[in-house]
Motif scaffolding. Sequence first.
Motif, PDB file in Angstrom:
ATOM      1  N   GLY A 243       0.820  -1.204   0.000  1.00 52.98           N
ATOM      2  CA  GLY A 243       0.000   0.000   0.000  1.00 52.98           C
ATOM      3  C   GLY A 243       0.853   1.253   0.000  1.00 52.98           C
ATOM      4  N   PHE A 244       1.967   1.229   0.746  1.00 51.34           N
ATOM      5  CA  PHE A 244       2.862   2.381   0.788  1.00 51.34           C
ATOM      6  C   PHE A 244       3.458   2.647  -0.590  1.00 51.34           C
ATOM      7  N   LEU A 245       3.901   1.594  -1.267  1.00 53.02           N
ATOM      8  CA  LEU A 245       4.460   1.754  -2.610  1.00 53.02           C
ATOM      9  C   LEU A 245       3.406   2.274  -3.584  1.00 53.02           C
ATOM     10  N   LYS A 246       2.211   1.721  -3.489  1.00 55.69           N
ATOM     11  CA  LYS A 246       1.131   2.149  -4.394  1.00 55.69           C
ATOM     12  C   LYS A 246       0.774   3.612  -4.164  1.00 55.69           C
ATOM     13  N   THR A 247       0.583   3.981  -2.904  1.00 54.14           N
ATOM     14  CA  THR A 247       0.224   5.358  -2.568  1.00 54.14           C
ATOM     15  C   THR A 247       1.324   6.337  -2.989  1.00 54.14           C
ATOM     16  N   SER A 248       2.569   5.875  -2.955  1.00 53.39           N
ATOM     17  CA  SER A 248       3.699   6.727  -3.322  1.00 53.39           C
ATOM     18  C   SER A 248       3.908   6.806  -4.828  1.00 53.39           C
ATOM     19  N   GLY A 249       3.107   6.052  -5.578  1.00 53.69           N
ATOM     20  CA  GLY A 249       3.228   6.077  -7.030  1.00 53.69           C
ATOM     21  C   GLY A 249       4.418   5.321  -7.575  1.00 53.69           C
ATOM     22  N   ALA A 250       4.924   4.366  -6.801  1.00 51.95           N
ATOM     23  CA  ALA A 250       6.107   3.617  -7.222  1.00 51.95           C
ATOM     24  C   ALA A 250       5.787   2.693  -8.387  1.00 51.95           C
TER      25      ALA A 250
END
Length: 278
Positions: free
Chosen positions: A188-195
């Motif tokens: 979720g952190f990667l997704k939210t960060s646009g990675a």
Amino acid sequence: MKIKYLGTAAAEGVPAMFCKCVSCENIRRLGKGEFRTRTQILIDGELSVDFPPEAYSNSLKYGFNLADLKYVLVTHSHMDHFYAHDFILRGYRYASGFSSPLHIYGNAEVAAVFAECTRREMKPSVSPNVVMHTLKPYESYDIGGYKLLTLPANHGNTEDSLLFYIRKGGAGYLHMHDTGLPCDDIYGFLKTSGAKAGLVSLDCTYADRTGMPRPRHMNMDDGKLVAEKLMAAGVCDKNTKFVVTHFSHNSNPITSRVDSAAQKYGFIAAYDGLEFTI
């Protein structure tokens, strides 16, 4: 980004430093094409992920100068990933001609190991040439021309071991060495960060071995689960390359064998000297 795998072994190397098991003796007979040094990744000739005892010999083997390193990202404090003693040599009568300080980034324990290992021999004239920065998980940092996201690894509870997402321009690289199956929050952190990752390096200490506890490292089955979750989060897609690395000698990581096993999962098995441009 140009990404080069300088070393692809776990802590003991392949063949293992003090070992005479069947696998290690066979690898010694096969010769240096099968040898693996401890894990190190070089990005664009200026950023190293981890700094093992072989960093100097790697520079000679692959024809780059450690004086050109600007940044070192350290996943955790274990000796095979962070050999801090060498940094006392970046100056004084030992070295000259570099243009800027070397910046090292790692968790609080990495910073403590750096202080401990350099305390006795770090000269006042050398100290300004090596700058230590402390990182925490779930943070975003700008490091030169790179955007860095830090993630928690599942690698024991003695320190905040880290995984790294590194972006430069439109290219993204996800570094997932020295971890068991990571917590689900990272996706979720990667997704939210646009990675978005064009290349993912997966810990594969156990290669295709199964049936044993894996609290701090992964095998190919674990890597498949991670890849599926990264795909579901939109961090990776059908064009992403998944590379397995950090092999233990206990997994008998002869190139032809791990190549064949990795292909069944849609993975690429790393070897020392493997290079990608993303």
